[in-house]
Scaffold this motif. Structure first.
Motif, PDB file in Angstrom:
ATOM      1  N   PHE A 273      72.999  27.664  66.395  1.00 50.76           N
ATOM      2  CA  PHE A 273      73.512  28.214  67.642  1.00 50.76           C
ATOM      3  C   PHE A 273      73.983  29.654  67.439  1.00 50.76           C
ATOM      4  O   PHE A 273      73.713  30.531  68.275  1.00 50.76           O
ATOM      5  CB  PHE A 273      74.660  27.350  68.158  1.00 50.76           C
ATOM      6  N   ALA A 274      74.676  29.910  66.358  1.00 46.28           N
ATOM      7  CA  ALA A 274      75.161  31.264  66.091  1.00 46.28           C
ATOM      8  C   ALA A 274      74.001  32.238  65.908  1.00 46.28           C
ATOM      9  O   ALA A 274      74.075  33.394  66.344  1.00 46.28           O
ATOM     10  CB  ALA A 274      76.050  31.261  64.846  1.00 46.28           C
ATOM     11  N   ARG A 275      72.923  31.780  65.291  1.00 52.16           N
ATOM     12  CA  ARG A 275      71.758  32.644  65.097  1.00 52.16           C
ATOM     13  C   ARG A 275      71.079  32.963  66.423  1.00 52.16           C
ATOM     14  O   ARG A 275      70.638  34.090  66.655  1.00 52.16           O
ATOM     15  CB  ARG A 275      70.772  31.957  64.149  1.00 52.16           C
ATOM     16  N   ARG A 276      71.021  31.986  67.338  1.00 55.56           N
ATOM     17  CA  ARG A 276      70.341  32.188  68.618  1.00 55.56           C
ATOM     18  C   ARG A 276      71.214  32.914  69.648  1.00 55.56           C
ATOM     19  O   ARG A 276      70.711  33.695  70.455  1.00 55.56           O
ATOM     20  CB  ARG A 276      69.921  30.844  69.214  1.00 55.56           C
ATOM     21  N   VAL A 277      72.516  32.638  69.643  1.00 52.81           N
ATOM     22  CA  VAL A 277      73.386  33.100  70.726  1.00 52.81           C
ATOM     23  C   VAL A 277      74.386  34.151  70.254  1.00 52.81           C
ATOM     24  O   VAL A 277      75.079  34.768  71.057  1.00 52.81           O
ATOM     25  CB  VAL A 277      74.117  31.891  71.358  1.00 52.81           C
ATOM     26  N   ASN A 278      74.453  34.367  68.935  1.00 54.77           N
ATOM     27  CA  ASN A 278      75.350  35.370  68.355  1.00 54.77           C
ATOM     28  C   ASN A 278      76.830  35.019  68.532  1.00 54.77           C
ATOM     29  O   ASN A 278      77.677  35.917  68.606  1.00 54.77           O
ATOM     30  CB  ASN A 278      75.078  36.764  68.931  1.00 54.77           C
ATOM     31  N   MET A 279      77.146  33.744  68.603  1.00 56.42           N
ATOM     32  CA  MET A 279      78.523  33.278  68.593  1.00 56.42           C
ATOM     33  C   MET A 279      78.519  31.790  68.260  1.00 56.42           C
ATOM     34  O   MET A 279      77.487  31.131  68.353  1.00 56.42           O
ATOM     35  CB  MET A 279      79.224  33.535  69.930  1.00 56.42           C
ATOM     36  N   THR A 280      79.668  31.267  67.893  1.00 60.62           N
ATOM     37  CA  THR A 280      79.756  29.850  67.563  1.00 60.62           C
ATOM     38  C   THR A 280      79.748  29.008  68.835  1.00 60.62           C
ATOM     39  O   THR A 280      80.060  29.512  69.923  1.00 60.62           O
ATOM     40  CB  THR A 280      81.043  29.554  66.787  1.00 60.62           C
ATOM     41  N   PRO A 281      79.399  27.727  68.733  1.00 62.92           N
ATOM     42  CA  PRO A 281      79.470  26.858  69.915  1.00 62.92           C
ATOM     43  C   PRO A 281      80.857  26.840  70.555  1.00 62.92           C
ATOM     44  O   PRO A 281      80.983  26.849  71.781  1.00 62.92           O
ATOM     45  CB  PRO A 281      79.085  25.478  69.368  1.00 62.92           C
ATOM     46  N   GLY A 282      81.914  26.824  69.732  1.00 63.12           N
ATOM     47  CA  GLY A 282      83.262  26.794  70.277  1.00 63.12           C
ATOM     48  C   GLY A 282      83.601  28.056  71.059  1.00 63.12           C
ATOM     49  O   GLY A 282      84.197  27.996  72.141  1.00 63.12           O
ATOM     50  N   THR A 283      83.205  29.206  70.540  1.00 63.57           N
ATOM     51  CA  THR A 283      83.449  30.470  71.239  1.00 63.57           C
ATOM     52  C   THR A 283      82.696  30.507  72.560  1.00 63.57           C
ATOM     53  O   THR A 283      83.233  30.920  73.591  1.00 63.57           O
ATOM     54  CB  THR A 283      83.030  31.652  70.361  1.00 63.57           C
ATOM     55  N   PHE A 284      81.456  30.037  72.532  1.00 62.98           N
ATOM     56  CA  PHE A 284      80.661  30.022  73.766  1.00 62.98           C
ATOM     57  C   PHE A 284      81.291  29.096  74.796  1.00 62.98           C
ATOM     58  O   PHE A 284      81.377  29.433  75.985  1.00 62.98           O
ATOM     59  CB  PHE A 284      79.233  29.563  73.440  1.00 62.98           C
ATOM     60  N   ARG A 285      81.745  27.934  74.365  1.00 60.98           N
ATOM     61  CA  ARG A 285      82.346  26.965  75.299  1.00 60.98           C
ATOM     62  C   ARG A 285      83.621  27.529  75.928  1.00 60.98           C
ATOM     63  O   ARG A 285      83.884  27.308  77.117  1.00 60.98           O
ATOM     64  CB  ARG A 285      82.630  25.656  74.560  1.00 60.98           C
ATOM     65  N   ARG A 286      84.397  28.261  75.166  1.00 59.02           N
ATOM     66  CA  ARG A 286      85.632  28.829  75.720  1.00 59.02           C
ATOM     67  C   ARG A 286      85.357  30.003  76.652  1.00 59.02           C
ATOM     68  O   ARG A 286      86.253  30.431  77.395  1.00 59.02           O
ATOM     69  CB  ARG A 286      86.545  29.289  74.573  1.00 59.02           C
ATOM     70  N   GLY A 287      84.139  30.544  76.606  1.00 56.91           N
ATOM     71  CA  GLY A 287      83.815  31.680  77.460  1.00 56.91           C
ATOM     72  C   GLY A 287      84.461  32.960  76.998  1.00 56.91           C
ATOM     73  O   GLY A 287      84.755  33.851  77.810  1.00 56.91           O
ATOM     74  N   ASP A 288      84.682  33.092  75.684  1.00 58.06           N
ATOM     75  CA  ASP A 288      85.353  34.288  75.168  1.00 58.06           C
ATOM     76  C   ASP A 288      84.466  35.526  75.199  1.00 58.06           C
ATOM     77  O   ASP A 288      84.965  36.649  75.155  1.00 58.06           O
ATOM     78  CB  ASP A 288      85.819  34.057  73.724  1.00 58.06           C
ATOM     79  N   ASP A 289      83.147  35.320  75.260  1.00 55.44           N
ATOM     80  CA  ASP A 289      82.253  36.477  75.249  1.00 55.44           C
ATOM     81  C   ASP A 289      82.216  37.091  76.646  1.00 55.44           C
ATOM     82  O   ASP A 289      81.942  36.407  77.626  1.00 55.44           O
ATOM     83  CB  ASP A 289      80.842  36.057  74.838  1.00 55.44           C
ATOM     84  N   PRO A 290      82.461  38.408  76.789  1.00 51.80           N
ATOM     85  CA  PRO A 290      82.507  39.032  78.117  1.00 51.80           C
ATOM     86  C   PRO A 290      81.179  39.059  78.828  1.00 51.80           C
ATOM     87  O   PRO A 290      81.134  39.295  80.022  1.00 51.80           O
ATOM     88  CB  PRO A 290      82.999  40.457  77.809  1.00 51.80           C
ATOM     89  N   ARG A 291      80.080  38.791  78.128  1.00 52.74           N
ATOM     90  CA  ARG A 291      78.767  38.821  78.794  1.00 52.74           C
ATOM     91  C   ARG A 291      78.499  37.564  79.584  1.00 52.74           C
ATOM     92  O   ARG A 291      77.549  37.503  80.365  1.00 52.74           O
ATOM     93  CB  ARG A 291      77.656  39.000  77.742  1.00 52.74           C
ATOM     94  N   ASN A 292      79.279  36.519  79.397  1.00 54.56           N
ATOM     95  CA  ASN A 292      78.964  35.246  80.044  1.00 54.56           C
ATOM     96  C   ASN A 292      80.053  34.828  81.015  1.00 54.56           C
ATOM     97  O   ASN A 292      81.156  34.648  80.712  1.00 54.56           O
ATOM     98  CB  ASN A 292      78.756  34.155  78.989  1.00 54.56           C
TER      99      ASN A 292
END
Length: 297
Positions: free
Chosen positions: A278-297
């Motif tokens: 997941f980190a290789r494909r999305v450039n963040m961990t699953p937990g970070t993505f789930r929390r919505g910490d990335d400003p692009r999402n």
């Protein structure tokens, strides 16, 4: 295996008020807003039909499968069935909408497999010439949709929709960075690619090996790779991994399933391997993505 249709995300069925029984409807975003509560459209939901949206005025953000698009006049979006979508709460956009069922379009050349391909692009910002051309096609569809049917109306609408979809297909190919003269899919390559896409939808939770897909399609990995390169402009492995990553993002955002459970449902025997993938494909961990910490999402 997860039945995504059973997840608690509302689904809007195809229920046109005008011309019932015909698998296409033409309306505007303003008309839809007048009939649907705003708090519903700003919450995650899905459609069980295709929707093409051309923004005519205003600005606003629109999210498709966890990717947020900033829209303005000339933005073109294609929402496919079961993609998770969401409007931003503050938007003054108005747009032309063309909605159609999965069975309504004419099946033309092999590249029209984009109808079924959730990995194809779904957002474009049209230049002046592109916008003018697409607006002319939409005007013809709208005119025909509003005309009393004298026996050939549905066939005419099918052909006009085909023109609109081919315009979008042309956009996909003309905006590809690696566009080449040989990129137009045809013949055996196009048919093999469509068969691969169907097999991928059936098997992405159980295998990510190119060799397994080639065996299922009775061809060599090299032949399959060539078809994917010609039609989609990328490798077979990249398409497989993109589909797995898309489902992972859906499950992380729209379910409360533990990361380990999601990993197992997507065919990973170790949660650490899923995390690395997941980190290789999305450039963040699953937990970070789930929390919505990335400003692009």
């Amino acid at each position: 295996m997860v039945d995504f249709a059973s997840l608690p995300i509302p689904v809007i069925p195809y229920t046109p008020l005008c011309r019932p029984g015909v698998g296409i409807a033409v309306t505007s975003l303003g008309e839809v807003r007048a009939k649907v509560r705003m708090d519903f459209t700003t919450a995650p939901h899905r459609l069980d039909y295709h929707q093409i949206m051309l923004v005519e005025s205003g600005t606003g953000d629109f999210t498709i499968d966890s990717t947020r698009y900033s829209c303005r006049a000339g933005s073109l979006l294609w929402i496919r069935p079961n993609q998770v979508i969401q409007f931003a709460s503050a938007t003054n956009m108005d747009a032309h909408l063309v909605m159609f069922t999965e069975t309504f379009p004419l099946r033309l050349r092999a590249q029209m497999g984009m109808l079924d391909d959730v990995l194809r692009p779904c957002h474009w910002q049209l230049g002046d010439d592109e916008l003018a051309g697409f607006q002319r096609v939409l005007a013809l569809i709208q005119e025909e949709f509003g005309r009393p049917d004298q026996g050939l109306g549905e066939d005419i609408l099918k052909h006009l929709l085909a023109v609109a979809l081919m315009h979008i297909d042309q956009l996909c190919r003309s905006q590809r960075k690696d566009h080449r003269e040989t990129d137009t899919p045809s013949g055996e390559n196009g048919e093999l690619f469509l068969r691969f896409r169907r097999e991928l939808e059936a098997s992405y939770r159980t295998t990510r090996l190119v060799e397994d897909y080639a065996a299922a399609l009775n061809c060599t990995p090299r032949t399959l790779s060539r078809a994917c390169r010609i039609v989609a402009g990328t490798s077979t492995k990249d398409l497989i991994d993109a589909r797995v990553a898309l489902e992972a993002k859906r499950l992380l955002v729209h379910t409360d399933l533990p990361v380990g459970t999601i990993a197992r449902q997507l065919g990973f025997t170790e949660v650490t391997n899923f995390g690395k993938f997941f980190a290789r494909r999305v450039n963040m961990t699953p937990g970070t993505f789930r929390r919505g910490d990335d400003p692009r999402n």
